[in-house]
Design a protein around this motif. Structure first.
Motif, PDB file in Angstrom:
ATOM      1  N   ILE A  36       0.834  -1.197   0.000  1.00  0.00           N
ATOM      2  CA  ILE A  36       0.000   0.000   0.000  1.00  0.00           C
ATOM      3  C   ILE A  36       0.871   1.250   0.000  1.00  0.00           C
ATOM      4  O   ILE A  36       2.035   1.214   0.412  1.00  0.00           O
ATOM      5  N   THR A  37       0.278   2.345  -0.475  1.00  0.00           N
ATOM      6  CA  THR A  37       0.932   3.648  -0.446  1.00  0.00           C
ATOM      7  C   THR A  37      -0.063   4.679   0.080  1.00  0.00           C
ATOM      8  O   THR A  37      -1.276   4.508  -0.042  1.00  0.00           O
ATOM      9  N   ALA A  38       0.472   5.733   0.664  1.00  0.00           N
ATOM     10  CA  ALA A  38      -0.344   6.847   1.127  1.00  0.00           C
ATOM     11  C   ALA A  38       0.435   8.118   0.847  1.00  0.00           C
ATOM     12  O   ALA A  38       1.656   8.160   1.035  1.00  0.00           O
ATOM     13  N   GLY A  39      -0.271   9.146   0.360  1.00  0.00           N
ATOM     14  CA  GLY A  39       0.439  10.357   0.014  1.00  0.00           C
ATOM     15  C   GLY A  39      -0.400  11.611   0.079  1.00  0.00           C
ATOM     16  O   GLY A  39      -1.630  11.560   0.179  1.00  0.00           O
ATOM     17  N   ILE A  40       0.296  12.713  -0.007  1.00  0.00           N
ATOM     18  CA  ILE A  40      -0.314  14.030  -0.042  1.00  0.00           C
ATOM     19  C   ILE A  40      -0.148  14.584  -1.464  1.00  0.00           C
ATOM     20  O   ILE A  40       0.982  14.730  -1.936  1.00  0.00           O
ATOM     21  N   PRO A  41      -1.247  14.865  -2.154  1.00  0.00           N
ATOM     22  CA  PRO A  41      -1.143  15.467  -3.486  1.00  0.00           C
ATOM     23  C   PRO A  41      -0.568  16.884  -3.394  1.00  0.00           C
ATOM     24  O   PRO A  41      -0.888  17.636  -2.465  1.00  0.00           O
ATOM     25  N   VAL A  42       0.281  17.224  -4.347  1.00  0.00           N
ATOM     26  CA  VAL A  42       0.870  18.563  -4.422  1.00  0.00           C
ATOM     27  C   VAL A  42       0.665  19.108  -5.837  1.00  0.00           C
ATOM     28  O   VAL A  42       0.299  18.376  -6.745  1.00  0.00           O
ATOM     29  N   GLY A  43       0.898  20.385  -6.031  1.00  0.00           N
ATOM     30  CA  GLY A  43       0.735  21.000  -7.342  1.00  0.00           C
ATOM     31  C   GLY A  43      -0.704  20.961  -7.808  1.00  0.00           C
ATOM     32  O   GLY A  43      -1.631  21.193  -7.027  1.00  0.00           O
ATOM     33  N   ASP A  44      -0.906  20.654  -9.096  1.00  0.00           N
ATOM     34  CA  ASP A  44      -2.250  20.603  -9.675  1.00  0.00           C
ATOM     35  C   ASP A  44      -3.156  19.625  -8.927  1.00  0.00           C
ATOM     36  O   ASP A  44      -4.329  19.903  -8.686  1.00  0.00           O
ATOM     37  N   ALA A  45      -2.628  18.453  -8.551  1.00  0.00           N
ATOM     38  CA  ALA A  45      -3.436  17.455  -7.840  1.00  0.00           C
ATOM     39  C   ALA A  45      -3.830  17.961  -6.454  1.00  0.00           C
ATOM     40  O   ALA A  45      -4.903  17.641  -5.954  1.00  0.00           O
ATOM     41  N   GLY A  46      -2.966  18.744  -5.824  1.00  0.00           N
ATOM     42  CA  GLY A  46      -3.260  19.292  -4.509  1.00  0.00           C
ATOM     43  C   GLY A  46      -4.402  20.289  -4.516  1.00  0.00           C
ATOM     44  O   GLY A  46      -5.055  20.509  -3.495  1.00  0.00           O
ATOM     45  N   ASP A  47      -4.659  20.897  -5.677  1.00  0.00           N
ATOM     46  CA  ASP A  47      -5.785  21.828  -5.792  1.00  0.00           C
ATOM     47  C   ASP A  47      -7.132  21.089  -5.745  1.00  0.00           C
ATOM     48  O   ASP A  47      -8.132  21.648  -5.317  1.00  0.00           O
ATOM     49  N   ALA A  48      -7.149  19.827  -6.222  1.00  0.00           N
ATOM     50  CA  ALA A  48      -8.405  19.079  -6.321  1.00  0.00           C
ATOM     51  C   ALA A  48      -8.530  17.954  -5.306  1.00  0.00           C
ATOM     52  O   ALA A  48      -9.622  17.443  -5.091  1.00  0.00           O
ATOM     53  N   SER A  49      -7.427  17.554  -4.688  1.00  0.00           N
ATOM     54  CA  SER A  49      -7.447  16.388  -3.798  1.00  0.00           C
ATOM     55  C   SER A  49      -6.674  16.676  -2.510  1.00  0.00           C
ATOM     56  O   SER A  49      -5.673  17.388  -2.528  1.00  0.00           O
ATOM     57  N   SER A  50      -7.125  16.064  -1.429  1.00  0.00           N
ATOM     58  CA  SER A  50      -6.460  16.284  -0.148  1.00  0.00           C
ATOM     59  C   SER A  50      -5.628  15.085   0.316  1.00  0.00           C
ATOM     60  O   SER A  50      -4.768  15.225   1.179  1.00  0.00           O
ATOM     61  N   PHE A  51      -5.875  13.883  -0.258  1.00  0.00           N
ATOM     62  CA  PHE A  51      -5.178  12.685   0.196  1.00  0.00           C
ATOM     63  C   PHE A  51      -5.232  11.637  -0.904  1.00  0.00           C
ATOM     64  O   PHE A  51      -6.202  11.566  -1.655  1.00  0.00           O
ATOM     65  N   ALA A  52      -4.190  10.813  -0.992  1.00  0.00           N
ATOM     66  CA  ALA A  52      -4.156   9.715  -1.964  1.00  0.00           C
ATOM     67  C   ALA A  52      -3.807   8.424  -1.238  1.00  0.00           C
ATOM     68  O   ALA A  52      -2.898   8.392  -0.393  1.00  0.00           O
TER      69      ALA A  52
END
Length: 170
Positions: A36-52
């Protein structure tokens, strides 16, 4: 920049494959990795998402005790912020890993294509995923920076951590 990543990846893969190797598949040199992976979206993805949150699937072959090559895939789910919708990323990549010792530090990178799901007018793009981590015979624990250079000048970037378990081929 995309062409540079592609060139470096293909050059590295061709130089490693060009070494004299034997292709005997054994439990000591080949295995399936699932985790499994867990991450914080940054850049363009960070504008639309808070967690991956994702599933990481890999098949690896050790060329020698220090170099591994393989195929990587899985699924990353991006949890949307209030005014957006969830979306996903399915990577299809080759990967290279350098293991300094039988247990300890490793460096690696995936290079391929990232397919976007539930995103209008954008199928995906060049997928790059460098990693640094710790490994032993059973586990890999790593930090990563994932970037998909998608169409329409959108970059889906994530910074995170992951863990995979090695399942030996018999």
């Amino acid at each position: 920049m995309r062409k540079l990543f592609l060139f470096i990846g293909l050059f590295s893969l061709s130089s490693i494959i060009g070494q004299e190797t034997t292709m005997d598949i054994t439990p000591d040199n080949s295995w399936f990795k699932a985790g499994i992976t867990a991450g914080i979206p940054v850049g363009d993805a960070g504008d639309a998402s808070s967690f991956a949150l994702g599933v990481d699937l890999r098949g690896q072959y050790l060329i020698n005790p220090n170099f591994g090559i393989g195929l990587a895939s899985g699924y990353n789910h991006f949890f949307a912020k209030d005014e957006f919708e969830d979306f996903g990323l399915i990577p299809a990549a080759v990967f290279l890993r350098y293991y300094f010792t039988p247990s300890g530090l490793f460096f690696g990178a995936d290079l391929g294509y990232g397919f976007l799901t539930k995103v209008e007018n954008n199928d995906g793009g060049l997928y790059v995923n460098p990693q640094i981590g710790y490994h032993n015979n059973d586990w890999n624990i790593f930090a990563f920076y994932q970037n998909t250079f998608a169409a329409n000048d959108i970059n889906i970037q994530t910074v995170g951590v992951g863990a995979t378990y090695n399942i030996r081929f018999k």
